[in-house]
Design a protein around this motif. Structure first.
Motif, mmCIF file in Angstrom:
data_model
loop_
_atom_site.group_PDB
_atom_site.id
_atom_site.type_symbol
_atom_site.label_atom_id
_atom_site.label_comp_id
_atom_site.label_asym_id
_atom_site.label_seq_id
_atom_site.Cartn_x
_atom_site.Cartn_y
_atom_site.Cartn_z
ATOM 1 N N SER A 210 0.818 -1.215 0.000
ATOM 2 C CA SER A 210 0.000 0.000 0.000
ATOM 3 C C SER A 210 0.857 1.273 0.000
ATOM 4 O O SER A 210 0.378 2.361 -0.286
ATOM 5 C CB SER A 210 -0.965 0.000 1.195
ATOM 6 N N ALA B 173 -4.804 9.527 -4.280
ATOM 7 C CA ALA B 173 -4.403 9.043 -2.958
ATOM 8 C C ALA B 173 -3.049 9.596 -2.513
ATOM 9 O O ALA B 173 -2.841 9.892 -1.343
ATOM 10 C CB ALA B 173 -4.368 7.520 -2.965
ATOM 11 N N SER B 174 -2.125 9.761 -3.470
ATOM 12 C CA SER B 174 -0.797 10.220 -3.054
ATOM 13 C C SER B 174 -0.770 11.727 -2.793
ATOM 14 O O SER B 174 0.248 12.278 -2.429
ATOM 15 C CB SER B 174 0.236 9.858 -4.116
ATOM 16 N N THR C 161 -2.954 13.416 -0.619
ATOM 17 C CA THR C 161 -3.543 13.893 0.642
ATOM 18 C C THR C 161 -2.452 14.705 1.347
ATOM 19 O O THR C 161 -1.262 14.561 1.033
ATOM 20 C CB THR C 161 -3.945 12.714 1.548
ATOM 21 N N ASN D 208 0.156 12.428 2.867
ATOM 22 C CA ASN D 208 1.068 11.780 1.918
ATOM 23 C C ASN D 208 2.002 12.781 1.238
ATOM 24 O O ASN D 208 3.146 12.450 0.906
ATOM 25 C CB ASN D 208 0.267 10.991 0.884
ATOM 26 N N HIS E 194 -4.801 -0.947 -2.926
ATOM 27 C CA HIS E 194 -5.340 -0.095 -1.851
ATOM 28 C C HIS E 194 -4.246 0.816 -1.314
ATOM 29 O O HIS E 194 -3.631 0.496 -0.292
ATOM 30 C CB HIS E 194 -5.911 -0.970 -0.716
ATOM 31 N N LEU F 209 -3.772 6.082 2.510
ATOM 32 C CA LEU F 209 -4.271 7.453 2.298
ATOM 33 C C LEU F 209 -3.641 8.463 3.252
ATOM 34 O O LEU F 209 -3.529 9.632 2.934
ATOM 35 C CB LEU F 209 -5.793 7.497 2.460
ATOM 36 N N LYS F 210 -3.290 7.976 4.440
ATOM 37 C CA LYS F 210 -2.715 8.898 5.427
ATOM 38 C C LYS F 210 -1.475 8.260 6.012
ATOM 39 O O LYS F 210 -1.476 7.828 7.170
ATOM 40 C CB LYS F 210 -3.733 9.197 6.528
#
Ligand code: ATP
Ligand code: MG
Length: 406
Positions: free
Chosen positions: A266, A302-303, A305, A308, A360, A363-364
């Protein structure tokens, strides 16, 4: 020899105080670089730039003016004698041309930068409009005219109607140098353009994972670099072979499958990002760039946030600038269309991140987990090697003008 004169209005640089000369000189220098291979004379006087050229150079000059950063607008003009008859003649030519194109109404706006002319601006507008009005070629509408003809009384007198918008901003080369992480997507070329508009010279780096990413994907990025150079005068794209780095990340996800209850897989996109940042930092130091630039926009994927992005930044050794951070996709697309990168960016060839994307993604991510994995990847030698194997290609506006307009 020179039959045509273009007039350009300078942008934000006119607000500069004591060091305005540096900005003006850079603007003139940049303009001359575009036009090195065509006949044209570039001059700057009292807040205006003039380009005199023969008819055969007009296409090159128009390409230049529509890509040149630092001007708010430009127009092809008639240069008139400083007398009413000569001005009326030019006004008539503009009015007839517009009528043919369907215009019905017009107005005239006069500026007198040089006050020695005997008529006031208002009087001159009325005089100059007389024939067009009397001969019922166009009627006057001062509020919402189809055609606005401008008269500028300076050391010469200029008449024009077809004013074009310029790129605005500060001349490229007045705000240092940045290294743009250029991928084939919509965002990064726009990010580069935004920084060029602040006067930054932009160099490019692209991470290529052949054969997982195709040569079409690379060609697409090169085409984008070409467009970037048409605004930024010149850019070099540094193509970094990143397949082995991708493989090393994949191997790590097998060797160390879990970190603090998270699957290592992930983290794979983030690890790749960190590797990109570290390699880009090596190159930036090497070419004396003062910052890295990406096309990231908060929350877009996702990358991107905030957590991230903090992780990604952790691997940089230079300031990381994200000019698109607060823009939404619509706004980015609008600029991409304006600068001409949209059609290339939407071509389907995938870049390396997509192929190795985890199912998946985290996210954080915490910096502790990400940096622990990054340390275990132990990629310093691999990244240095990738940097050393880079291929460099040069793109310049001057060469483009030479190839397309001479
Ligand atoms: P873009 O539209 O610019 O490709 P994106 O929305 O696809 O961005 P990501 O793939 O998460 O977003 O990439 C974020 C940023 O990281 C990009 O804007 C770009 O600056 C940089 N980047 C991503 N992939 C590469 C690559 N292969 N080479 C160089 N830079 C890259
Ligand atoms: Mg991308």
């Amino acid at each position: 020899m020179f039959q045509v004169t273009y007039l350009a209005r300078l942008g934000e640089l006119t607000l500069k105080g004591g060091n305005i000369k540096e900005f003006e000189n850079r603007l003139v220098h940049n303009t001359r670089v575009y036009l090195e291979s065509v006949k044209a004379r570039v001059q700057l006087r009292a807040g205006r730039m003039y380009i005199d050229c023969p008819e055969e150079s007009c296409a090159a000059v128009e390409f230049t003016l529509s890509h040149l950063i630092g001007i708010t607008g430009w127009a092809r003009t008639h240069v008139c004698e400083k007398n009413v008859e000569s001005i009326k003649e030019a006004v008539m030519i503009e009015a007839l041309k517009a009528k043919q194109e369907g215009a019905k109404t017009f107005k005239i706006e006069t500026r007198r930068a040089e006050k020695s002319f005997p008529l006031s601006s208002y009087e001159l507008s009325c005089e100059a409009a007389g024939d067009v009005f009397d001969q019922k070629i166009l009627s006057v509408d001062v509020h919402n005219p189809d055609l606005t003809i401008r008269i500028e009384m300076r050391e010469r007198c200029f008449v024009y109607s077809d004013a074009q918008k310029g790129c605005r901003g500060l001349p490229v080369g007045t705000s240092g140098k940045g290294l743009l992480l250029l991928s084939g997507g919509l965002d990064s070329p726009v990010a580069g353009y935004r920084m060029m508009r602040r006067g930054m010279k932009v160099e490019c780096i692209y991470f290529h994972a052949y054969p997982y990413t195709s040569s079409e994907a690379q060609k697409k990025v090169e085409d984008l670099a070409q467009i970037i150079s048409s605004y930024g005068i010149e850019t070099h794209i540094n193509i970094i072979p990143f397949t082995e780095v991708q493989m090393a990340i994949r191997k790590l996800t097998k060797d160390v499958p879990v970190i603090n209850d998270f699957s290592t897989e992930s983290f794979s996109t983030l690890l790749l990002r960190m590797c990109m940042m570290k390699t880009a930092s090596i190159l930036a130091h090497h070419i004396h760039a003062q910052c890295l630039i990406t096309g990231e926009s908060l929350g877009q994927v996702a990358s991107q946030t905030i957590e991230n992005m903090a992780v990604t930044e952790y691997a940089c050794t230079l300031p990381l600038i994200r000019p698109l951070i607060g823009l939404d996709k619509e706004e980015i697309i609008e600029t991409a269309k304006f600068i001409g990168t949209y059609d290339t960016s939407i071509l389907p060839y995938e870049d390396c991140c997509v192929l190795f994307s985890p199912k998946h993604p985290v996210l954080k991510a915490s910096i502790e987990n990400a940096s622990s994995l990054f340390d275990q990847l132990n990629a310093d030698a691999l990244l240095q090697e990738a940097f050393e194997k880079r291929e460099i290609k040069t793109f310049s506006a001057k060469k483009y003008v030479e190839e397309h307009y001479t």
